[in-house]
Design a protein around this motif. Structure first.
Motif, mmCIF file in Angstrom:
data_model
loop_
_atom_site.group_PDB
_atom_site.id
_atom_site.type_symbol
_atom_site.label_atom_id
_atom_site.label_comp_id
_atom_site.label_asym_id
_atom_site.label_seq_id
_atom_site.Cartn_x
_atom_site.Cartn_y
_atom_site.Cartn_z
ATOM 1 N N TYR A 57 0.814 -1.215 0.000
ATOM 2 C CA TYR A 57 0.000 0.000 0.000
ATOM 3 C C TYR A 57 0.847 1.264 0.000
ATOM 4 O O TYR A 57 0.344 2.338 -0.343
ATOM 5 C CB TYR A 57 -0.925 0.015 1.220
ATOM 6 N N ARG A 58 2.124 1.155 0.377
ATOM 7 C CA ARG A 58 2.932 2.364 0.525
ATOM 8 C C ARG A 58 4.415 2.013 0.604
ATOM 9 O O ARG A 58 4.791 0.873 0.881
ATOM 10 C CB ARG A 58 2.515 3.135 1.779
ATOM 11 N N THR A 59 5.254 3.033 0.374
ATOM 12 C CA THR A 59 6.678 2.990 0.697
ATOM 13 C C THR A 59 6.950 4.181 1.606
ATOM 14 O O THR A 59 6.612 5.323 1.273
ATOM 15 C CB THR A 59 7.552 3.084 -0.564
ATOM 16 N N TYR A 60 7.555 3.935 2.758
ATOM 17 C CA TYR A 60 7.639 4.954 3.802
ATOM 18 C C TYR A 60 8.756 5.965 3.544
ATOM 19 O O TYR A 60 9.796 5.652 2.951
ATOM 20 C CB TYR A 60 7.850 4.297 5.160
ATOM 21 N N GLY A 61 8.507 7.204 4.015
ATOM 22 C CA GLY A 61 9.474 8.284 3.949
ATOM 23 C C GLY A 61 9.803 8.801 5.335
ATOM 24 O O GLY A 61 9.465 8.170 6.346
ATOM 25 N N ARG A 62 10.437 9.981 5.393
ATOM 26 C CA ARG A 62 10.942 10.518 6.652
ATOM 27 C C ARG A 62 9.856 10.906 7.640
ATOM 28 O O ARG A 62 10.155 11.216 8.803
ATOM 29 C CB ARG A 62 11.822 11.758 6.401
ATOM 30 N N ASP A 63 8.601 10.913 7.219
ATOM 31 C CA ASP A 63 7.520 11.236 8.155
ATOM 32 C C ASP A 63 7.199 10.080 9.097
ATOM 33 O O ASP A 63 6.470 10.268 10.081
ATOM 34 C CB ASP A 63 6.250 11.650 7.392
ATOM 35 N N LEU A 64 7.737 8.878 8.835
ATOM 36 C CA LEU A 64 7.391 7.719 9.658
ATOM 37 C C LEU A 64 7.739 7.905 11.137
ATOM 38 O O LEU A 64 6.891 7.625 11.999
ATOM 39 C CB LEU A 64 8.038 6.451 9.094
ATOM 40 N N PRO A 65 8.949 8.348 11.503
ATOM 41 C CA PRO A 65 9.221 8.534 12.938
ATOM 42 C C PRO A 65 8.232 9.460 13.627
ATOM 43 O O PRO A 65 7.765 9.172 14.742
ATOM 44 C CB PRO A 65 10.646 9.109 12.949
ATOM 45 N N ASP A 66 7.880 10.580 12.969
ATOM 46 C CA ASP A 66 6.913 11.498 13.579
ATOM 47 C C ASP A 66 5.536 10.866 13.679
ATOM 48 O O ASP A 66 4.791 11.122 14.646
ATOM 49 C CB ASP A 66 6.833 12.795 12.780
ATOM 50 N N ARG A 67 5.173 10.056 12.708
ATOM 51 C CA ARG A 67 3.879 9.365 12.793
ATOM 52 C C ARG A 67 3.862 8.435 14.004
ATOM 53 O O ARG A 67 2.867 8.379 14.736
ATOM 54 C CB ARG A 67 3.617 8.570 11.516
ATOM 55 N N LEU A 68 4.948 7.686 14.220
ATOM 56 C CA LEU A 68 5.014 6.795 15.374
ATOM 57 C C LEU A 68 4.968 7.598 16.685
ATOM 58 O O LEU A 68 4.296 7.197 17.641
ATOM 59 C CB LEU A 68 6.282 5.949 15.305
ATOM 60 N N ARG A 69 5.651 8.718 16.718
ATOM 61 C CA ARG A 69 5.627 9.555 17.931
ATOM 62 C C ARG A 69 4.225 10.072 18.223
ATOM 63 O O ARG A 69 3.848 10.257 19.389
ATOM 64 C CB ARG A 69 6.599 10.728 17.772
ATOM 65 N N SER A 70 3.440 10.286 17.179
ATOM 66 C CA SER A 70 2.088 10.816 17.386
ATOM 67 C C SER A 70 1.207 9.838 18.150
ATOM 68 O O SER A 70 0.183 10.233 18.719
ATOM 69 C CB SER A 70 1.443 11.158 16.036
ATOM 70 N N PHE A 71 1.581 8.568 18.180
ATOM 71 C CA PHE A 71 0.814 7.569 18.935
ATOM 72 C C PHE A 71 1.323 7.419 20.366
ATOM 73 O O PHE A 71 0.734 6.679 21.154
ATOM 74 C CB PHE A 71 0.864 6.217 18.222
ATOM 75 N N GLY A 72 2.416 8.106 20.689
ATOM 76 C CA GLY A 72 2.945 8.066 22.047
ATOM 77 C C GLY A 72 4.280 7.372 22.179
ATOM 78 O O GLY A 72 4.833 7.285 23.280
ATOM 79 N N PHE A 73 4.837 6.876 21.070
ATOM 80 C CA PHE A 73 6.115 6.183 21.109
ATOM 81 C C PHE A 73 7.283 7.168 21.200
ATOM 82 O O PHE A 73 7.220 8.277 20.664
ATOM 83 C CB PHE A 73 6.324 5.352 19.834
ATOM 84 N N SER A 74 8.358 6.729 21.853
ATOM 85 C CA SER A 74 9.673 7.323 21.660
ATOM 86 C C SER A 74 10.360 6.496 20.581
ATOM 87 O O SER A 74 10.309 5.264 20.617
ATOM 88 C CB SER A 74 10.488 7.290 22.954
ATOM 89 N N VAL A 75 11.010 7.158 19.612
ATOM 90 C CA VAL A 75 11.428 6.464 18.393
ATOM 91 C C VAL A 75 12.913 6.661 18.111
ATOM 92 O O VAL A 75 13.436 7.780 18.227
ATOM 93 C CB VAL A 75 10.618 6.954 17.174
ATOM 94 N N ALA A 76 13.574 5.582 17.741
ATOM 95 C CA ALA A 76 14.949 5.636 17.242
ATOM 96 C C ALA A 76 14.979 5.035 15.844
ATOM 97 O O ALA A 76 14.406 3.968 15.608
ATOM 98 C CB ALA A 76 15.891 4.866 18.159
ATOM 99 N N LEU A 77 15.613 5.743 14.921
ATOM 100 C CA LEU A 77 15.855 5.221 13.579
ATOM 101 C C LEU A 77 17.274 4.679 13.546
ATOM 102 O O LEU A 77 18.227 5.407 13.828
ATOM 103 C CB LEU A 77 15.663 6.327 12.536
ATOM 104 N N LEU A 78 17.419 3.415 13.209
ATOM 105 C CA LEU A 78 18.728 2.773 13.171
ATOM 106 C C LEU A 78 19.133 2.536 11.721
ATOM 107 O O LEU A 78 18.376 1.951 10.944
ATOM 108 C CB LEU A 78 18.690 1.428 13.908
ATOM 109 N N ASN A 79 20.325 3.012 11.366
ATOM 110 C CA ASN A 79 20.888 2.802 10.037
ATOM 111 C C ASN A 79 22.275 2.215 10.265
ATOM 112 O O ASN A 79 23.207 2.939 10.596
ATOM 113 C CB ASN A 79 20.947 4.126 9.269
ATOM 114 N N PHE A 80 22.426 0.911 10.128
ATOM 115 C CA PHE A 80 23.651 0.264 10.590
ATOM 116 C C PHE A 80 23.961 -0.977 9.771
ATOM 117 O O PHE A 80 23.122 -1.508 9.053
ATOM 118 C CB PHE A 80 23.511 -0.124 12.069
ATOM 119 N N ASP A 81 25.195 -1.412 9.920
ATOM 120 C CA ASP A 81 25.575 -2.738 9.458
ATOM 121 C C ASP A 81 26.392 -3.391 10.573
ATOM 122 O O ASP A 81 26.805 -2.735 11.532
ATOM 123 C CB ASP A 81 26.345 -2.694 8.138
ATOM 124 N N ALA A 82 26.585 -4.686 10.466
ATOM 125 C CA ALA A 82 27.380 -5.437 11.438
ATOM 126 C C ALA A 82 28.143 -6.507 10.659
ATOM 127 O O ALA A 82 27.700 -7.649 10.548
ATOM 128 C CB ALA A 82 26.487 -6.061 12.506
#
Length: 266
Positions: free
Chosen positions: A166-191
């Motif tokens: 239905y969608r491909t997410y953009g940078r608004d996703l963290p703010d959308r999650l915060r709007s529900f009451g979450f504290s949010v971390a975006l992780l961009n990593f490799d190991a």
């Protein structure tokens, strides 16, 4: 990148690495995690070898979405609708959704429901198709009541390519999650030591303090010795026998699922 030992993808290994980080045991392979049935985990459409291991170690529920199943209206079954979960408030320590929410028809309802069923301080581990260059999420299919309106040529994912995105997410996703009451971390990593290629994932905490340093993967992680084949031979052999040869029902169900995905009924 597929693991030669368990056939897990880099994305699935990343999700388990994040879960292990939440649990404080990220440097151990999943098979070596201690059993703790007090930890309750909900996942949607878990694939690969991990669901079997998590089921053994935790109070773990790996669910599928099937609108035709009456079991979706009952808690603690093999089915769940993340838009309308049949659970009481605050019953899960962790919820995992790995490349699922792009297929959830009304994702706002899903985010709200996950917030509701998590315990205070519980974590929602999320991966989705994500483009950080986009300010807003790209809507591929617009939802209006019971109607799906295709705004772009349809895109299908999943086994056999049967599940509509239905969608491909953009940078608004963290703010959308915060709007529900979450504290949010975006992780961009490799190991590299775990053969995890570059991954983007989100950790969302319910009504709790988010210690972002917990999810930073420091240079000490990068310098960890890679797992070598010879010293782990007996361990890998044990794992293979335990989680494959001795898990016939799981193996058969996976074969049936893959055949069904590959050759859907007309």
């Amino acid at each position: 990148m597929i693991c030669k030992n368990c056939s897990s993808s880099s994305r699935l290994r990343a999700v388990m690495y994040i879960l292990g980080t939440c649990l404080g045991i990220s440097r151990l392979p999943v098979v070596a995690w201690a059993k703790d049935k007090e930890i309750r985990i909900l996942e949607s459409s878990g694939r690969g070898p991990y669901p079997m291991m998590l089921k053994e170690k935790f109070d773990y529920y790996n669910t599928e979405y099937d609108p035709a199943s009456e079991l979706m209206k009952r808690p603690f079954t093999a089915y769940a609708d993340f838009q309308s979960l049949a659970y009481d408030e605050g019953v899960f320590d962790y919820v995992i959704a790995s490349d699922v929410f792009e297929h959830v028809r009304e994702d706002a309802k899903g985010f709200s429901e996950i917030f509701r069923v998590l315990k205070k301080g519980g974590a929602f581990i999320l991966t989705v198709p994500y483009n950080h260059e986009w300010e807003q999420t790209l809507t591929r299919v617009k939802v209006e009541g019971d109607k799906d309106i295709e705004l772009l040529p349809p895109e299908y994912h999943g086994g056999g390519g049967q599940t509509l995105a239905y969608r491909t997410y953009g940078r608004d996703l963290p703010d959308r999650l915060r709007s529900f009451g979450f504290s949010v971390a975006l992780l961009n990593f490799d190991a590299p030591q775990l053969a995890i290629t570059r991954q983007v994932a989100f950790v969302a905490i319910k009504e709790g303090y988010l210690d972002v340093t917990k999810y930073h993967f420091f240079e000490t992680d990068a310098r960890m010795e890679p797992h070598r084949a010879s010293p782990l031979f007996l361990f890998r052999l044990f794992s293979f026998l335990k989680y494959n040869s001795l898990s016939v029902p799981h193996f058969i169900s996976e074969v049936r699922r893959r055949v069904s995905d590959r050759f859907p009924k007309s």
